[in-house]
Design a protein around this motif. Structure first.
Motif, short mmCIF file in Angstrom:
data_model
loop_
_atom_site.label_atom_id
_atom_site.label_comp_id
_atom_site.label_asym_id
_atom_site.label_seq_id
_atom_site.Cartn_x
_atom_site.Cartn_y
_atom_site.Cartn_z
N ALA A 160 0.82 -1.22 0.00
CA ALA A 160 0.00 0.00 0.00
C ALA A 160 0.85 1.26 0.00
CB ALA A 160 -0.93 -0.01 1.21
N HIS A 161 0.26 2.35 -0.48
CA HIS A 161 0.85 3.69 -0.40
C HIS A 161 0.24 4.34 0.83
CE1 HIS A 161 1.55 7.87 -2.51
NE2 HIS A 161 2.02 7.83 -1.27
N LEU A 162 1.04 4.52 1.88
CA LEU A 162 0.55 5.00 3.17
C LEU A 162 0.95 6.45 3.39
CD1 LEU A 162 1.31 1.84 5.34
CD2 LEU A 162 -0.80 2.45 4.16
N VAL A 163 0.12 7.16 4.15
CA VAL A 163 0.28 8.60 4.33
C VAL A 163 0.29 8.96 5.81
CG1 VAL A 163 -0.55 10.87 3.62
CG2 VAL A 163 -1.09 8.86 2.23
N TYR A 164 1.14 9.93 6.16
CA TYR A 164 1.22 10.44 7.53
C TYR A 164 1.05 11.97 7.51
CZ TYR A 164 3.09 5.90 8.94
OH TYR A 164 3.24 4.56 9.17
N LEU A 165 0.58 12.50 8.63
CA LEU A 165 0.37 13.93 8.76
C LEU A 165 1.20 14.47 9.92
CD1 LEU A 165 -1.28 16.54 8.06
CD2 LEU A 165 -2.98 15.75 9.74
N VAL A 166 1.96 15.53 9.68
CA VAL A 166 2.74 16.20 10.72
C VAL A 166 1.91 17.33 11.31
CG1 VAL A 166 4.77 17.63 11.17
CG2 VAL A 166 4.96 15.63 9.68
N VAL A 167 1.76 17.36 12.63
CA VAL A 167 0.99 18.41 13.29
C VAL A 167 1.73 18.90 14.54
CG1 VAL A 167 -1.26 17.53 12.50
CG2 VAL A 167 -0.34 16.76 14.70
N GLY A 168 1.35 20.09 14.99
CA GLY A 168 1.85 20.61 16.27
C GLY A 168 3.32 20.90 16.30
N MET A 169 3.93 21.18 15.16
CA MET A 169 5.37 21.45 15.12
C MET A 169 5.66 22.80 15.77
SD MET A 169 8.42 20.61 14.11
CE MET A 169 9.98 21.29 13.57
N PHE A 170 6.58 22.79 16.75
CA PHE A 170 6.95 24.04 17.42
C PHE A 170 8.33 23.91 18.04
CE2 PHE A 170 7.18 26.53 21.42
CZ PHE A 170 7.17 27.81 20.86
N VAL A 171 9.16 24.94 17.83
CA VAL A 171 10.43 25.07 18.52
C VAL A 171 10.41 26.40 19.25
CG1 VAL A 171 12.94 25.26 18.30
CG2 VAL A 171 11.68 23.63 16.87
N SER A 172 10.70 26.37 20.54
CA SER A 172 10.71 27.59 21.34
C SER A 172 11.70 28.60 20.77
CB SER A 172 11.09 27.24 22.78
OG SER A 172 11.24 28.42 23.55
N LYS A 203 5.12 2.52 -0.49
CA LYS A 203 5.43 3.94 -0.61
C LYS A 203 4.88 4.67 0.61
CE LYS A 203 5.07 5.50 -4.74
NZ LYS A 203 4.53 5.98 -6.05
N VAL A 204 5.61 5.71 1.05
CA VAL A 204 5.16 6.52 2.17
C VAL A 204 5.17 7.99 1.76
CG1 VAL A 204 7.50 6.51 3.14
CG2 VAL A 204 5.59 7.22 4.56
N SER A 205 4.08 8.68 2.08
CA SER A 205 4.01 10.13 1.89
C SER A 205 3.80 10.77 3.25
CB SER A 205 2.86 10.52 0.97
OG SER A 205 3.13 10.16 -0.36
N ILE A 206 4.52 11.84 3.51
CA ILE A 206 4.35 12.61 4.75
C ILE A 206 3.89 14.00 4.32
CG2 ILE A 206 5.44 13.40 6.87
CD1 ILE A 206 7.60 11.22 6.34
N THR A 207 2.82 14.46 4.93
CA THR A 207 2.24 15.73 4.53
C THR A 207 2.15 16.70 5.71
OG1 THR A 207 0.28 16.76 3.49
CG2 THR A 207 -0.10 14.85 4.89
N VAL A 208 2.25 17.97 5.42
CA VAL A 208 2.17 19.00 6.46
C VAL A 208 1.55 20.24 5.85
CG1 VAL A 208 4.50 19.89 5.97
CG2 VAL A 208 3.47 20.27 8.22
N GLN A 209 0.79 20.98 6.65
CA GLN A 209 0.19 22.23 6.20
C GLN A 209 0.78 23.39 6.99
OE1 GLN A 209 -2.14 19.38 6.60
NE2 GLN A 209 -1.56 19.20 4.45
N VAL A 210 1.12 24.44 6.27
CA VAL A 210 1.76 25.62 6.86
C VAL A 210 0.90 26.84 6.55
CG1 VAL A 210 3.82 27.07 6.87
CG2 VAL A 210 4.05 24.61 6.54
N GLU A 211 0.68 27.67 7.55
CA GLU A 211 -0.07 28.90 7.33
C GLU A 211 0.59 29.71 6.21
OE1 GLU A 211 -2.82 30.35 8.60
OE2 GLU A 211 -3.33 28.59 9.81
N SER A 212 -0.23 30.20 5.29
CA SER A 212 0.29 31.03 4.20
C SER A 212 1.06 32.21 4.80
CB SER A 212 -0.86 31.54 3.33
OG SER A 212 -1.55 30.45 2.75
N GLY A 213 2.25 32.44 4.30
CA GLY A 213 3.07 33.53 4.81
C GLY A 213 4.08 33.10 5.85
N ASN A 214 3.97 31.87 6.37
CA ASN A 214 4.93 31.38 7.36
C ASN A 214 6.13 30.78 6.61
OD1 ASN A 214 6.35 30.32 9.50
ND2 ASN A 214 4.60 29.32 10.45
N LEU A 215 6.93 31.66 6.05
CA LEU A 215 8.04 31.23 5.20
C LEU A 215 9.13 30.51 5.99
CD1 LEU A 215 8.38 34.32 2.85
CD2 LEU A 215 7.09 32.21 2.49
#
Length: 256
Positions: A160-172, A203-215
């Motif tokens: 299978a082609h499996l997918v993961y989602l990255v959330v809550g990423m933060f570095v002080s 196959k593995v896909s890892i996906t993440v969403q970033v607020e527009s403008g958070n370069l």
């Protein structure tokens, strides 16, 4: 340019079970503190708000650590606060914690990230799941995030082609420019890849969403191999507020 990596800096997978269990509250406190700190100082990086999550009781925080479809990683470094370190050192010694848990409790938490999944994008002989155009859509339906099911509920995942989602990423802010963010992402990529290999996926896909403008965040993900696949994804939070985010993905073919 990031500062050289120090031996005291590392990324540790936060355990779901604690031995002894008396140390569980200490881990919850550290996770809660850093998450709320992130919501307060970097609100644009999250779909949640400090006002909402500051009202959560400890059971909610604990449920996030125990999440059967989530893996939370903490970036840690030697604490600069000697009094706090001494108190924690006594706590750890008294309870005889294992090595990884000892390091989690002895050091200062400066970053966190959670990896959710897997979800199924496609299976051999079945093709792509109905209505999906790209892997990120496994976790986004009707403009809202969807919680993945456990692997035991997904059936046979061979090929299978499996997918993961990255959330809550933060570095002080105090821990930035020391490579913590990159190490956190490298840990999530390694964890997802290892799990898909164990499940015999192709196959593995890892996906993440970033607020527009958070370069700044977008550059971090691109640095470890992510590519932009959609620059105008609309996400709706629990309160109904909508925001536009950039979707990035990293795909690794394990069948070669």
């Amino acid at each position: 340019m990031a500062a050289p990596r120090l031996d005291t800096d590392e990324v540790i997978l936060v355990p779901k079970m604690f031995s002894p269990p008396t140390l569980e509250q200490e881990v919850v406190n550290r996770y809660k503190h850093l998450r709320l700190h992130g919501l307060k100082v970097d609100p644009q990086s999250f779909s949640a708000t400090y006002e909402d999550e500051s009202k959560f009781d400890d059971d909610v925080w604990l449920s996030r650590i125990h999440n059967p479809v989530g893996k939370t990683f903490a970036a840690v470094t030697d604490s600069n606060t000697q009094s706090e370190a001494s108190t924690t050192e006594t706590l750890v010694k008294t309870n005889g914690a294992n090595d990884a848990l000892q390091r989690l409790l002895r050091k200062e938490w400066v970053g966190i990230v959670t990896l959710l999944g897997p979800g199924v994008f496609s299976r051999p002989n079945e093709g792509v799941a109905t209505g999906l155009n790209q892997p990120s859509e496994v976790f986004i339906q009707n403009n809202q995030y969807q919680i993945p099911t456990t692997t035991s509920e997904l059936g046979d995942l061979s090929g299978a082609h499996l997918v993961y989602l990255v959330v809550g990423m933060f570095v002080s802010p105090s821990g930035r420019r020391r490579g913590h963010g990159q190490r956190l992402m490298e840990a999530t990529i390694a964890a997802a890849t290892e799990e898909v290999r164990a499940l015999e996926g192709s196959k593995v896909s890892i996906t993440v969403q970033v607020e527009s403008g958070n370069l700044r965040a977008q550059r971090l993900y691109e640095r470890v191999g992510f590519k932009v696949v959609d620059e105008a994804v609309v996400i709706e939070n629990r309160q109904g507020a909508k925001s536009s985010v950039v979707c990035l993905e990293l795909e690794i073919d394990l069948s070669a």
